[in-house]
Design a protein around this motif. Structure first.
Motif, PDB file in Angstrom:
ATOM      1  N   ALA A  70       0.866  -1.274   0.045  1.00 37.21           N
ATOM      2  CA  ALA A  70      -0.198   0.135   0.070  1.00 37.21           C
ATOM      3  C   ALA A  70       0.991   1.190  -0.216  1.00 37.21           C
ATOM      4  CB  ALA A  70      -0.837  -0.054   1.347  1.00 37.21           C
ATOM      5  N   THR A  71       0.207   2.380  -0.801  1.00 36.26           N
ATOM      6  CA  THR A  71       1.145   3.511  -0.770  1.00 36.26           C
ATOM      7  C   THR A  71      -0.233   4.695  -0.834  1.00 36.26           C
ATOM      8  OG1 THR A  71       2.959   4.914  -1.437  1.00 36.26           O
ATOM      9  CG2 THR A  71       1.330   3.683  -2.963  1.00 36.26           C
ATOM     10  N   ASP A  72       0.455   5.899  -0.344  1.00 33.86           N
ATOM     11  CA  ASP A  72      -0.541   7.055  -0.431  1.00 33.86           C
ATOM     12  C   ASP A  72       0.555   8.212  -0.277  1.00 33.86           C
ATOM     13  OD1 ASP A  72      -2.837   8.591  -0.663  1.00 33.86           O
ATOM     14  OD2 ASP A  72      -3.293   8.267   1.458  1.00 33.86           O
ATOM     15  N   ALA A  73      -0.062   9.274  -0.893  1.00 32.93           N
ATOM     16  CA  ALA A  73       0.936  10.621  -0.919  1.00 32.93           C
ATOM     17  C   ALA A  73       0.299  11.345   0.347  1.00 32.93           C
ATOM     18  CB  ALA A  73       0.468  11.430  -2.168  1.00 32.93           C
ATOM     19  N   SER A  74       1.412  11.951   0.857  1.00 37.82           N
ATOM     20  CA  SER A  74       1.293  12.650   1.919  1.00 37.82           C
ATOM     21  C   SER A  74       1.881  14.124   1.598  1.00 37.82           C
ATOM     22  CB  SER A  74       1.739  12.303   3.091  1.00 37.82           C
ATOM     23  OG  SER A  74       1.602  13.300   4.380  1.00 37.82           O
ATOM     24  N   ASN A  75       1.056  15.249   1.634  1.00 40.00           N
ATOM     25  CA  ASN A  75       1.722  16.605   1.198  1.00 40.00           C
ATOM     26  C   ASN A  75       1.946  17.300   2.359  1.00 40.00           C
ATOM     27  OD1 ASN A  75       1.242  15.760  -1.450  1.00 40.00           O
ATOM     28  ND2 ASN A  75      -0.993  16.693  -1.017  1.00 40.00           N
ATOM     29  N   LYS A  76       3.214  18.123   2.447  1.00 41.71           N
ATOM     30  CA  LYS A  76       3.498  18.827   3.501  1.00 41.71           C
ATOM     31  C   LYS A  76       4.460  19.942   2.761  1.00 41.71           C
ATOM     32  CE  LYS A  76       6.106  19.355   7.726  1.00 41.71           C
ATOM     33  NZ  LYS A  76       5.714  19.323   8.973  1.00 41.71           N
ATOM     34  N   ALA A 136      -4.696   1.857  -1.612  1.00 42.83           N
ATOM     35  CA  ALA A 136      -4.249   3.131  -1.748  1.00 42.83           C
ATOM     36  C   ALA A 136      -5.844   3.917  -1.532  1.00 42.83           C
ATOM     37  CB  ALA A 136      -3.786   3.512  -3.046  1.00 42.83           C
ATOM     38  N   ASP A 137      -5.636   5.091  -1.552  1.00 41.64           N
ATOM     39  CA  ASP A 137      -6.815   5.763  -1.438  1.00 41.64           C
ATOM     40  C   ASP A 137      -7.628   5.570  -2.686  1.00 41.64           C
ATOM     41  OD1 ASP A 137      -5.945   7.798  -3.302  1.00 41.64           O
ATOM     42  OD2 ASP A 137      -5.608   9.274  -1.639  1.00 41.64           O
ATOM     43  N   ASN A 138      -8.697   6.400  -2.704  1.00 42.63           N
ATOM     44  CA  ASN A 138      -9.700   5.822  -3.979  1.00 42.63           C
ATOM     45  C   ASN A 138      -9.635   7.010  -5.184  1.00 42.63           C
ATOM     46  OD1 ASN A 138     -10.881   3.753  -2.605  1.00 42.63           O
ATOM     47  ND2 ASN A 138     -12.108   5.124  -1.406  1.00 42.63           N
ATOM     48  N   ALA A 139      -8.277   7.792  -5.303  1.00 48.88           N
ATOM     49  CA  ALA A 139      -8.378   8.714  -6.208  1.00 48.88           C
ATOM     50  C   ALA A 139      -8.150   7.800  -7.704  1.00 48.88           C
ATOM     51  CB  ALA A 139      -7.160   9.747  -5.968  1.00 48.88           C
ATOM     52  N   SER A 140      -8.533   8.567  -8.785  1.00 46.86           N
ATOM     53  CA  SER A 140      -8.424   8.102 -10.094  1.00 46.86           C
ATOM     54  C   SER A 140      -6.984   7.621 -10.276  1.00 46.86           C
ATOM     55  CB  SER A 140      -9.022   8.909 -10.997  1.00 46.86           C
ATOM     56  OG  SER A 140      -8.348  10.051 -10.913  1.00 46.86           O
ATOM     57  N   ALA A 163      -7.899  -5.242  -5.661  1.00 44.95           N
ATOM     58  CA  ALA A 163      -7.770  -3.836  -5.605  1.00 44.95           C
ATOM     59  C   ALA A 163      -8.438  -3.578  -4.206  1.00 44.95           C
ATOM     60  CB  ALA A 163      -8.578  -3.005  -6.267  1.00 44.95           C
ATOM     61  N   ALA A 164      -7.443  -3.064  -3.246  1.00 42.04           N
ATOM     62  CA  ALA A 164      -7.821  -3.002  -1.743  1.00 42.04           C
ATOM     63  C   ALA A 164      -8.095  -1.386  -1.649  1.00 42.04           C
ATOM     64  CB  ALA A 164      -6.945  -3.448  -0.858  1.00 42.04           C
ATOM     65  N   HIS A 165      -9.507  -1.166  -2.105  1.00 38.78           N
ATOM     66  CA  HIS A 165      -9.737   0.367  -1.757  1.00 38.78           C
ATOM     67  C   HIS A 165      -9.657   0.733  -0.347  1.00 38.78           C
ATOM     68  CE1 HIS A 165     -10.971   0.824  -6.045  1.00 38.78           C
ATOM     69  NE2 HIS A 165     -11.634  -0.403  -5.919  1.00 38.78           N
ATOM     70  N   CYS A 166      -9.486   2.027  -0.094  1.00 35.99           N
ATOM     71  CA  CYS A 166      -9.411   2.348   1.419  1.00 35.99           C
ATOM     72  C   CYS A 166     -10.974   2.718   1.934  1.00 35.99           C
ATOM     73  CB  CYS A 166      -8.624   3.768   1.268  1.00 35.99           C
ATOM     74  SG  CYS A 166      -8.595   4.353   3.069  1.00 35.99           S
ATOM     75  N   ASN A 167     -11.457   1.893   2.617  1.00 39.66           N
ATOM     76  CA  ASN A 167     -12.924   2.065   3.363  1.00 39.66           C
ATOM     77  C   ASN A 167     -12.756   3.326   4.073  1.00 39.66           C
ATOM     78  OD1 ASN A 167     -13.870  -0.349   2.133  1.00 39.66           O
ATOM     79  ND2 ASN A 167     -12.997  -1.520   3.995  1.00 39.66           N
ATOM     80  N   ASP A 168     -11.639   3.789   4.839  1.00 43.60           N
ATOM     81  CA  ASP A 168     -11.852   4.873   5.529  1.00 43.60           C
ATOM     82  C   ASP A 168     -12.216   6.295   4.918  1.00 43.60           C
ATOM     83  OD1 ASP A 168     -11.338   3.688   7.783  1.00 43.60           O
ATOM     84  OD2 ASP A 168      -9.236   3.913   7.701  1.00 43.60           O
ATOM     85  N   HIS A 169     -11.544   6.104   3.431  1.00 46.73           N
ATOM     86  CA  HIS A 169     -11.772   7.351   2.644  1.00 46.73           C
ATOM     87  C   HIS A 169     -13.006   7.354   2.085  1.00 46.73           C
ATOM     88  CE1 HIS A 169      -7.335   7.876   2.275  1.00 46.73           C
ATOM     89  NE2 HIS A 169      -7.829   9.127   1.900  1.00 46.73           N
TER      90      HIS A 169
END
Length: 177
Positions: A70-76, A136-140, A163-169
């Protein structure tokens, strides 16, 4: 320091706890000599605990255990950080989670993410054949129909990846709407 990491305590909190411990247990010669502030705790985590935990997870995964990635972008600010996590199961420890890489990339397109995931798999000597799911999050960019990370992984690396969509999102978006 290990328990501080395990219980998600900050280095500042660990530093403060050491000072409180010296005050509370003032009759112990051992406690009086103890010192572990933020700098020492950071060094122990970065140079001892993290390398040991990473190698421990990778040795197990290299035996052929199935795992999800899994991965996801985190913006700072204007920086984009990408943690790469894995999840696997062993009868001894149950479900295990590990961060196997953490990289910065200014691009958040599907090709860049997929190429970085490939590099992580290569550098850690793991195999796409053992990957069971991509989270990952559900972004396109992650799960779109035509040009997503998921599409690239299933066509170029392992067609069996789920595909393991993020239920939290999903829940967050429902609550927000």
């Amino acid at each position: 320091v290990y328990h501080g990491v395990k219980h998600h305590s900050s280095y500042l909190q660990q530093d403060c706890a050491m000072k409180v411990l010296k005050t509370v247990v003032d009759d112990s010669d051992i406690v009086k000599k103890m010192s572990c502030g933020r700098t020492k705790a950071t060094s122990l985590v970065n140079n001892v605990l993290y390398p040991f935990a990473l190698e421990y997870a990778l040795v197990r995964l290299r035996t052929g255990l199935p795992f999800s990635i899994a991965t996801d972008a985190s913006n700072k600010g204007n920086h984009k950080f990408f943690p790469v996590g894995v999840q696997y199961f062993t009868p001894e420890d149950g479900v295990c989670f590990s961060i196997i890489d953490f990289y910065e990339d200014s691009f958040e397109d599907s090709r860049s993410i997929k190429d970085h995931l490939n590099q992580v798999i290569k550098d850690t000597e793991l195999s796409w054949a053992n990957v069971t799911a991509y989270g990952a999050d559900n972004a396109s960019v992650n799960y779109g129909v035509n040009n997503s990370v998921y599409q690239k992984l299933t066509t170029e690396e392992n067609k069996s990846i789920i595909a393991a969509h993020c239920n939290d999102h999903i829940l967050h978006n429902c609550a927000k709407t």
